[in-house]
Scaffold this motif. Structure first.
Motif, short mmCIF file in Angstrom:
data_model
loop_
_atom_site.label_atom_id
_atom_site.label_comp_id
_atom_site.label_asym_id
_atom_site.label_seq_id
_atom_site.Cartn_x
_atom_site.Cartn_y
_atom_site.Cartn_z
N GLN A 91 -10.43 -4.72 -5.14
CA GLN A 91 -11.25 -5.53 -4.24
C GLN A 91 -10.91 -5.09 -3.10
O GLN A 91 -11.18 -4.85 -1.86
CB GLN A 91 -11.03 -7.30 -4.04
CG GLN A 91 -11.86 -7.93 -5.22
CD GLN A 91 -11.73 -9.43 -5.02
OE1 GLN A 91 -10.74 -9.93 -5.08
NE2 GLN A 91 -12.99 -9.89 -4.65
N ARG A 92 -9.53 -4.94 -2.82
CA ARG A 92 -8.79 -4.46 -0.99
C ARG A 92 -9.42 -3.44 -0.87
O ARG A 92 -9.64 -2.92 -0.07
CB ARG A 92 -7.65 -4.36 -1.03
CG ARG A 92 -6.16 -5.83 -0.72
CD ARG A 92 -4.84 -5.50 -0.56
NE ARG A 92 -4.58 -6.87 -1.75
CZ ARG A 92 -3.82 -6.72 -2.35
NH1 ARG A 92 -2.26 -5.43 -1.91
NH2 ARG A 92 -3.07 -7.12 -3.13
N GLN A 93 -9.03 -2.45 -1.89
CA GLN A 93 -9.54 -1.01 -2.00
C GLN A 93 -11.24 -1.12 -1.17
O GLN A 93 -11.60 0.25 0.04
CB GLN A 93 -10.35 0.14 -3.01
CG GLN A 93 -7.88 0.07 -3.15
CD GLN A 93 -7.16 0.63 -1.96
OE1 GLN A 93 -7.54 1.96 -1.23
NE2 GLN A 93 -6.36 0.48 -1.36
N ALA A 147 -6.48 -7.30 5.20
CA ALA A 147 -6.66 -7.31 3.46
C ALA A 147 -5.80 -8.10 2.13
O ALA A 147 -6.09 -8.16 0.83
CB ALA A 147 -7.21 -5.93 3.03
N LEU A 148 -4.68 -7.47 2.61
CA LEU A 148 -3.76 -8.38 1.74
C LEU A 148 -4.03 -10.15 1.23
O LEU A 148 -4.00 -10.33 0.18
CB LEU A 148 -2.70 -8.26 2.25
CG LEU A 148 -1.74 -6.96 2.65
CD1 LEU A 148 -0.50 -7.52 3.29
CD2 LEU A 148 -1.78 -6.34 1.13
N TYR A 177 0.93 -1.44 0.00
CA TYR A 177 0.21 0.06 -0.06
C TYR A 177 0.77 1.00 -0.68
O TYR A 177 1.38 1.77 1.31
CB TYR A 177 -0.04 -0.02 1.26
CG TYR A 177 -1.87 -1.05 1.54
CD1 TYR A 177 -3.20 -1.28 0.70
CD2 TYR A 177 -1.49 -2.70 2.20
CE1 TYR A 177 -4.44 -2.34 0.73
CE2 TYR A 177 -2.01 -3.38 2.50
CZ TYR A 177 -3.71 -3.11 1.42
OH TYR A 177 -4.34 -4.16 2.01
N HIS A 221 -5.46 -2.83 6.97
CA HIS A 221 -4.67 -2.68 5.80
C HIS A 221 -3.99 -4.43 5.93
O HIS A 221 -4.36 -4.81 4.22
CB HIS A 221 -3.53 -2.37 5.06
CG HIS A 221 -4.34 -0.43 5.32
ND1 HIS A 221 -4.65 0.03 6.01
CD2 HIS A 221 -4.61 0.25 3.82
CE1 HIS A 221 -5.51 1.23 5.33
NE2 HIS A 221 -4.71 1.00 4.49
N LEU A 254 -6.45 -10.71 0.21
CA LEU A 254 -7.25 -10.60 -1.52
C LEU A 254 -6.38 -10.20 -2.06
O LEU A 254 -5.77 -9.37 -2.24
CB LEU A 254 -8.18 -9.53 -1.26
CG LEU A 254 -9.69 -9.51 -0.53
CD1 LEU A 254 -10.72 -8.01 -0.78
CD2 LEU A 254 -10.18 -10.66 -1.38
#
Length: 163
Positions: free
Chosen positions: A123-125, A115-116, A98, A112, A118
């Motif tokens: 998609q993460r955002q 979300a990694l 990021y 964050h 994904l």
């Protein structure tokens, strides 16, 4: 007086988190009685600083990893921080994934990191933006993401047993 000495002195004296509450290298120093408002402000600022430190450590490690003339930056960082190799690699992994322009305000570094899971940055955002609006915790996000994935099967290379 050098900047390092000044910074070190400031940390030893304590960084103000709220009126009567100071962050020191050994924890929070609370002077006298503090109000609930001061307590809440101190907790919020402490969390924000902890979050900022995880990002900053990752950014610094990532920067150092690109400096071929600096030698073993991880070895140096391990000695300087006294953190585990795993902790340092997590900080750098998240910072690398990021760039500062992709970091979502209003949620933690831990969000964050979760979300990694994904592989798709878009998609993460989306997931991170949703976590902001819903107030979802990082552990809730981890549960949400893990429930959407198929469980991994491990196969023994000798007998082909699956578990």
């Amino acid at each position: 007086m050098s900047e390092a000495a000044t910074t070190g002195d400031a940390i030893e004296q304590g960084v103000a988190l709220a009126s009567g509450v100071y962050l020191t290298t050994m924890g929070a120093r609370i002077e006298g009685e503090i109000s609930l408002t001061e307590y809440v402000a101190a907790v919020e600022r402490c969390q924000a600083l902890g979050n900022a430190c995880a990002w900053a450590l990752g950014d610094l490690l990532y920067y150092g990893s690109h400096r071929g003339d600096w030698g073993e930056t991880y070895t140096q960082a391990l000695a300087l921080t006294q953190k585990s190799y795993w902790s340092l690699t997590q900080c750098m992994r998240v910072a690398k994934a990021y760039p500062q322009t992709d970091r979502v305000e209003g949620i933690s570094w831990s969000h964050h990191r979760e979300a990694l899971a994904l592989p798709d940055p878009e998609q993460r955002q989306q997931v991170l933006a949703s976590a902001v609006t819903s107030g979802q915790s990082a552990s809730d996000l981890r549960q949400q993401l893990s429930s959407g994935r198929a469980p991994r099967t491990t196969v023994c290379p000798k007998c082909q047993h699956e578990w």
